[in-house]
Enzyme design. Sequence first.
Site, mmCIF file in Angstrom:
data_model
loop_
_atom_site.group_PDB
_atom_site.id
_atom_site.type_symbol
_atom_site.label_atom_id
_atom_site.label_comp_id
_atom_site.label_asym_id
_atom_site.label_seq_id
_atom_site.Cartn_x
_atom_site.Cartn_y
_atom_site.Cartn_z
ATOM 1 N N GLU A 74 0.478 -1.362 0.163
ATOM 2 C CA GLU A 74 0.018 0.010 0.005
ATOM 3 C C GLU A 74 0.916 0.870 0.331
ATOM 4 O O GLU A 74 1.244 2.052 -0.586
ATOM 5 C CB GLU A 74 -1.060 0.310 1.509
ATOM 6 C CG GLU A 74 -1.654 1.563 1.488
ATOM 7 C CD GLU A 74 -3.003 1.739 0.279
ATOM 8 O OE1 GLU A 74 -3.485 0.436 -0.286
ATOM 9 O OE2 GLU A 74 -3.560 2.496 0.793
ATOM 10 N N THR B 242 -10.781 9.178 -11.814
ATOM 11 C CA THR B 242 -10.044 8.857 -11.242
ATOM 12 C C THR B 242 -10.214 6.670 -10.925
ATOM 13 O O THR B 242 -9.302 6.786 -10.291
ATOM 14 C CB THR B 242 -9.265 9.511 -9.630
ATOM 15 O OG1 THR B 242 -8.512 9.058 -9.352
ATOM 16 C CG2 THR B 242 -10.935 9.654 -8.521
HETATM 17 C C1 DMJ Z 1 -10.263 4.413 -6.885
HETATM 18 O O1 DMJ Z 1 -11.147 4.051 -5.804
HETATM 19 C C2 DMJ Z 1 -9.447 5.816 -7.237
HETATM 20 O O2 DMJ Z 1 -8.583 5.436 -8.088
HETATM 21 C C3 DMJ Z 1 -9.814 6.123 -5.901
HETATM 22 O O3 DMJ Z 1 -8.098 7.356 -6.851
HETATM 23 C C4 DMJ Z 1 -8.772 6.002 -5.139
HETATM 24 N N1 DMJ Z 1 -8.361 4.705 -4.447
HETATM 25 C C5 DMJ Z 1 -8.715 3.890 -5.720
HETATM 26 C C6 DMJ Z 1 -7.982 3.305 -6.546
HETATM 27 O O4 DMJ Z 1 -7.082 2.151 -5.781
#
Ligand code: DMJ
Length: 397
Positions: free
Chosen positions: A258, A369
């Site tokens: 992580e 994202t």
């Molecule tokens: C997803 O929900 C998206 O990429 C967010 O921006 C961050 N966390 C997760 C993936 O790691």
Amino acid sequence: MMKFAWDNYKRYAWGKNELRPLTRNGHTGNMFGGLRGASIVDSLDTLYIMGLMEEYEEAKEWIQNNLDLNSNGEASLFEVNIRYVGGLLSAYYLTGAEIFKQKVMELGEKLLPAFNTPTGIPRGVINLGSGTSSLSPSGYHVSIGGLGDSFYEYLIKSYLMSEKTDQEAQKMYYRAMEAIETNLVQKSPGGLTYVAEWRGGILDHKMGHLACFSGGMIGIGADDGPAGQRQHYLDLAAEITHTCHESYSRSATKLGPEAFRFDAGAEATANRLSDRYYILRPEVIESYMYMWRLTHNPKYREWGWEAVEALEKHCRVDAGFSGIRDVYASTVSHDNMQQSFFLSETLKYLYLLFSDDDLLPLEDWVFNTEAHPLPVIRKRCLQEHGTMQDDGQTNLE
Ligand code: DMJ
């Protein structure tokens, strides 16, 4: 892999938010304000792009008949926005199916009260039933990424137009990049480049958490820049992506932790137990995909394939894919969760990494994202196809 993940979600967790593959059930979670079917909404575009049309049709039918937007509960604006708004919007733009537009407009209305603040910066939590929003009573906050991302979705959803010219936008990019490079980009004693984390105003030089987010992002930004700086930022993106790969290849499972650090002699490895898990996240693979598209260096496909093999070996269980608790343990312990972003992001980016560049070309599509592709709307298109208003806003037909 997508079909396997989807089939098991369908079999054991249909309509719930995510599959728990070990216990063979689903969970509804609490960050979506009572909304259901997160894995379905998050998977729509991946299924469609991969040509899994039967699965796409059953997902669409569920949205039509079962996606109930009248839930009553506290939601993270960020999570609902990136997964539900982003998922529905991209499904609409890819397929043209009106149902997605109808649902996203309805959901968008419900989220809008969160933007009603003196600064226009949205509050992080919204009650989907009452419309009341708050800063972060449940621990949800607005991150810079979340803020930027929600604006992008709202920009499109509302058919608003950015007043910035391309040149102004470029200048903004380079100003931001200079600030990142000056303040955050670090070199480890072993020669690895990474982006240090900025926490509450303090720069943590030893933390490489943001590194993997940044590799592909810096590359894709650089690719549009003036020739003089383009190579510099592409090289930086390649170095950071190399560091991300190192964080994977230095583990027993060949999956990365992580977060990783650069202290006490450790380089790109997690020395804290609490940092050692891998929950099927996409960021490193996402960077491989962007770097492949930008450079066509075959090493990015090789690294992507290493990730596929590791996922198959360590994360595939009998009824789906699961995260693991310690990437350094050769006998893995599963966390019993098939995250919706595994279907939305990790598998989509892998698929794109091994596809031709004309599948969702980066000139025409930008990924939010949560890896939902949204069309790049150019000022020229808006002028040709829309009606310019005095205030600079545009109504598209
Ligand atoms: C997803 O929900 C998206 O990429 C967010 O921006 C961050 N966390 C997760 C993936 O790691």
